[in-house]
Design a protein around this motif. Structure first.
Motif, PDB file in Angstrom:
ATOM      1  N   LEU A 182     -68.823  26.798 -41.369  1.00 35.25           N
ATOM      2  CA  LEU A 182     -67.536  27.143 -40.786  1.00 35.25           C
ATOM      3  C   LEU A 182     -66.467  27.101 -41.882  1.00 35.25           C
ATOM      4  O   LEU A 182     -66.361  26.112 -42.603  1.00 35.25           O
ATOM      5  CB  LEU A 182     -67.168  26.160 -39.669  1.00 35.25           C
ATOM      6  CG  LEU A 182     -68.209  25.952 -38.555  1.00 35.25           C
ATOM      7  CD1 LEU A 182     -67.701  24.921 -37.557  1.00 35.25           C
ATOM      8  CD2 LEU A 182     -68.534  27.265 -37.856  1.00 35.25           C
TER       9      LEU A 182
ATOM     10  N   ASP B 184     -62.383  27.647 -43.188  1.00 39.37           N
ATOM     11  CA  ASP B 184     -60.947  27.739 -42.957  1.00 39.37           C
ATOM     12  C   ASP B 184     -60.352  28.417 -44.185  1.00 39.37           C
ATOM     13  O   ASP B 184     -60.277  27.818 -45.261  1.00 39.37           O
ATOM     14  CB  ASP B 184     -60.364  26.329 -42.776  1.00 39.37           C
ATOM     15  CG  ASP B 184     -58.915  26.341 -42.334  1.00 39.37           C
ATOM     16  OD1 ASP B 184     -58.373  27.436 -42.091  1.00 39.37           O
ATOM     17  OD2 ASP B 184     -58.315  25.248 -42.224  1.00 39.37           O
TER      18      ASP B 184
ATOM     19  N   THR C 299     -58.977  18.683 -39.701  1.00 41.20           N
ATOM     20  CA  THR C 299     -59.444  19.897 -39.019  1.00 41.20           C
ATOM     21  C   THR C 299     -60.932  20.134 -39.279  1.00 41.20           C
ATOM     22  O   THR C 299     -61.699  20.433 -38.351  1.00 41.20           O
ATOM     23  CB  THR C 299     -58.634  21.123 -39.482  1.00 41.20           C
ATOM     24  OG1 THR C 299     -57.279  20.987 -39.047  1.00 41.20           O
ATOM     25  CG2 THR C 299     -59.207  22.412 -38.908  1.00 41.20           C
TER      26      THR C 299
ATOM     27  N   THR D 201     -68.618  22.375 -43.064  1.00 43.23           N
ATOM     28  CA  THR D 201     -67.275  22.915 -42.844  1.00 43.23           C
ATOM     29  C   THR D 201     -66.508  22.898 -44.161  1.00 43.23           C
ATOM     30  O   THR D 201     -66.595  21.933 -44.919  1.00 43.23           O
ATOM     31  CB  THR D 201     -66.510  22.113 -41.775  1.00 43.23           C
ATOM     32  OG1 THR D 201     -66.405  20.737 -42.178  1.00 43.23           O
ATOM     33  CG2 THR D 201     -67.217  22.180 -40.420  1.00 43.23           C
TER      34      THR D 201
ATOM     35  N   VAL E  22     -62.394  29.128 -35.506  1.00 41.00           N
ATOM     36  CA  VAL E  22     -62.491  29.006 -36.962  1.00 41.00           C
ATOM     37  C   VAL E  22     -62.326  30.396 -37.554  1.00 41.00           C
ATOM     38  O   VAL E  22     -62.658  31.403 -36.929  1.00 41.00           O
ATOM     39  CB  VAL E  22     -63.833  28.382 -37.392  1.00 41.00           C
ATOM     40  CG1 VAL E  22     -64.012  27.019 -36.755  1.00 41.00           C
ATOM     41  CG2 VAL E  22     -65.018  29.270 -37.035  1.00 41.00           C
TER      42      VAL E  22
ATOM     43  N   TRP F  99     -63.773  20.170 -36.381  1.00 44.85           N
ATOM     44  CA  TRP F  99     -64.660  21.306 -36.137  1.00 44.85           C
ATOM     45  C   TRP F  99     -66.100  20.849 -36.014  1.00 44.85           C
ATOM     46  O   TRP F  99     -66.835  21.289 -35.118  1.00 44.85           O
ATOM     47  CB  TRP F  99     -64.562  22.314 -37.282  1.00 44.85           C
ATOM     48  CG  TRP F  99     -63.343  23.173 -37.263  1.00 44.85           C
ATOM     49  CD1 TRP F  99     -62.338  23.183 -36.338  1.00 44.85           C
ATOM     50  CD2 TRP F  99     -63.004  24.164 -38.229  1.00 44.85           C
ATOM     51  NE1 TRP F  99     -61.401  24.110 -36.676  1.00 44.85           N
ATOM     52  CE2 TRP F  99     -61.774  24.729 -37.823  1.00 44.85           C
ATOM     53  CE3 TRP F  99     -63.603  24.613 -39.397  1.00 44.85           C
ATOM     54  CZ2 TRP F  99     -61.144  25.747 -38.561  1.00 44.85           C
ATOM     55  CZ3 TRP F  99     -62.983  25.617 -40.127  1.00 44.85           C
ATOM     56  CH2 TRP F  99     -61.771  26.176 -39.706  1.00 44.85           C
TER      57      TRP F  99
ATOM     58  N   TYR G 154     -68.394  21.210 -32.589  1.00 41.23           N
ATOM     59  CA  TYR G 154     -69.651  21.966 -32.593  1.00 41.23           C
ATOM     60  C   TYR G 154     -70.829  21.060 -32.263  1.00 41.23           C
ATOM     61  O   TYR G 154     -71.720  21.432 -31.475  1.00 41.23           O
ATOM     62  CB  TYR G 154     -69.868  22.635 -33.955  1.00 41.23           C
ATOM     63  CG  TYR G 154     -70.947  23.690 -33.935  1.00 41.23           C
ATOM     64  CD1 TYR G 154     -70.664  24.992 -33.538  1.00 41.23           C
ATOM     65  CD2 TYR G 154     -72.255  23.387 -34.305  1.00 41.23           C
ATOM     66  CE1 TYR G 154     -71.652  25.961 -33.506  1.00 41.23           C
ATOM     67  CE2 TYR G 154     -73.251  24.348 -34.278  1.00 41.23           C
ATOM     68  CZ  TYR G 154     -72.936  25.640 -33.875  1.00 41.23           C
ATOM     69  OH  TYR G 154     -73.933  26.594 -33.827  1.00 41.23           O
TER      70      TYR G 154
ATOM     71  N   VAL H  74     -65.294  27.853 -31.694  1.00 39.34           N
ATOM     72  CA  VAL H  74     -66.230  26.771 -31.984  1.00 39.34           C
ATOM     73  C   VAL H  74     -66.430  25.866 -30.780  1.00 39.34           C
ATOM     74  O   VAL H  74     -67.462  25.216 -30.644  1.00 39.34           O
ATOM     75  CB  VAL H  74     -65.756  25.967 -33.218  1.00 39.34           C
ATOM     76  CG1 VAL H  74     -64.465  25.221 -32.955  1.00 39.34           C
ATOM     77  CG2 VAL H  74     -66.823  25.002 -33.697  1.00 39.34           C
TER      78      VAL H  74
END
Length: 259
Positions: free
Chosen positions: A148, A150, A167, A186, A135, A171, A175, A84
């Motif tokens: 994205l 996780d 997190t 995310t 990711v 992210w 990005y 990412v």
């Protein structure tokens, strides 16, 4: 039917090859357990140990590549272990800390608002270098929207929820530092609901996560990637792969039977 024959075959091959690779590299625990062995048999204890070992790698070895294959159906791009970025702005880090402080003191999470707050400062202040951030799964819609994921275990540790939330926000900041106008989401993704047929106990995540915007569990996750019905067809792929592998599995664990 969501999955055509070619895609079903590809997914089943991912599952089978992942398990075969595990057989090649797996080394059963060497602890002597004489009472367990005599009660249950070495082969059953070896199988139990194998399942425990498999659970720790299921996400990276099976769920991630399967999700990547499935997402190809509906998205213009899909990639597991996606890089990412490597930089984040100091102001974005500060804003993320403000958001975390607010959530800790009782503010209701609102992911869309949080993203916009981060967007405003994504390139302000010193740009700090990070170790390469990956990711688990990146997918991009045909309209450019980025998602994205996780991927977590079925019952993530509640003590780590704050870290998970941070997190997801980081992210987005990483990005957006490269693509400040990106429409980005995310998520925490949990591949299956361990409480079925009861609903997933989402209350454990409430207060830190915007559940409608940051969490996809089981059927919701797989159907999001592949379309409505993908989850059930995916389960069928796992069943067919298991039936085909059964003789290999039985032969492998037969080696552990007492002479």
């Amino acid at each position: 039917m969501i999955l055509d024959t070619k895609r079903e075959s590809e997914i089943e091959n991912v599952i089978k090859e992942s398990l075969r690779t595990k057989f090649k590299i797996y080394k059963p625990e060497t602890n002597s357990m004489p009472f367990h062995y005599r009660l249950l048999g070495k082969d059953r204890m070896a199988l139990f140990s194998f399942i425990q070992s498999l659970n720790t790698t299921f996400g990276t070895s099976i769920f991630e590549p399967v999700a990547e294959k499935l997402a190809d159906l509906n998205f213009s791009a899909a990639q597991k272990q996606f890089v990412v970025g490597e930089t984040i702005s100091e102001e974005a880090q500060n804003e993320i800390q403000h958001i975390m402080n607010e959530l800790t003191t009782g503010k209701s999470p609102d992911k869309k608002e949080e993203i916009e707050r981060i967007r405003k400062v994504c390139n302000k202040g010193t740009m700090n270098n990070l170790k390469t951030v990956k990711v688990d799964l990146f997918v991009q819609s045909k309209n450019g929207t980025v998602h994205l994921f996780d991927l977590k275990t079925a019952k993530p540790n509640i003590s780590n929820f704050k870290d998970f939330k941070r997190t997801l926000l980081e992210w987005a900041a990483i990005y957006l530092s490269k693509y400040p106008k990106a429409d980005i989401y995310t998520y925490i993704a949990i591949p299956y609901n361990p409480y079925e047929p009861k609903p997933y106990e989402r209350w454990t995540l409430k207060g830190m996560f915007d559940l409608d915007e940051e969490l996809k569990v089981g059927k919701e996750f797989w159907d999001f990637l592949g379309g409505i019905g993908a989850y059930e067809e995916l389960l069928n792929c796992f069943e067919r792969a298991g039936i085909e592998l059964r003789p290999e599995i039985d032969a492998y664990f037969a080696k552990f039977k007492q002479p």
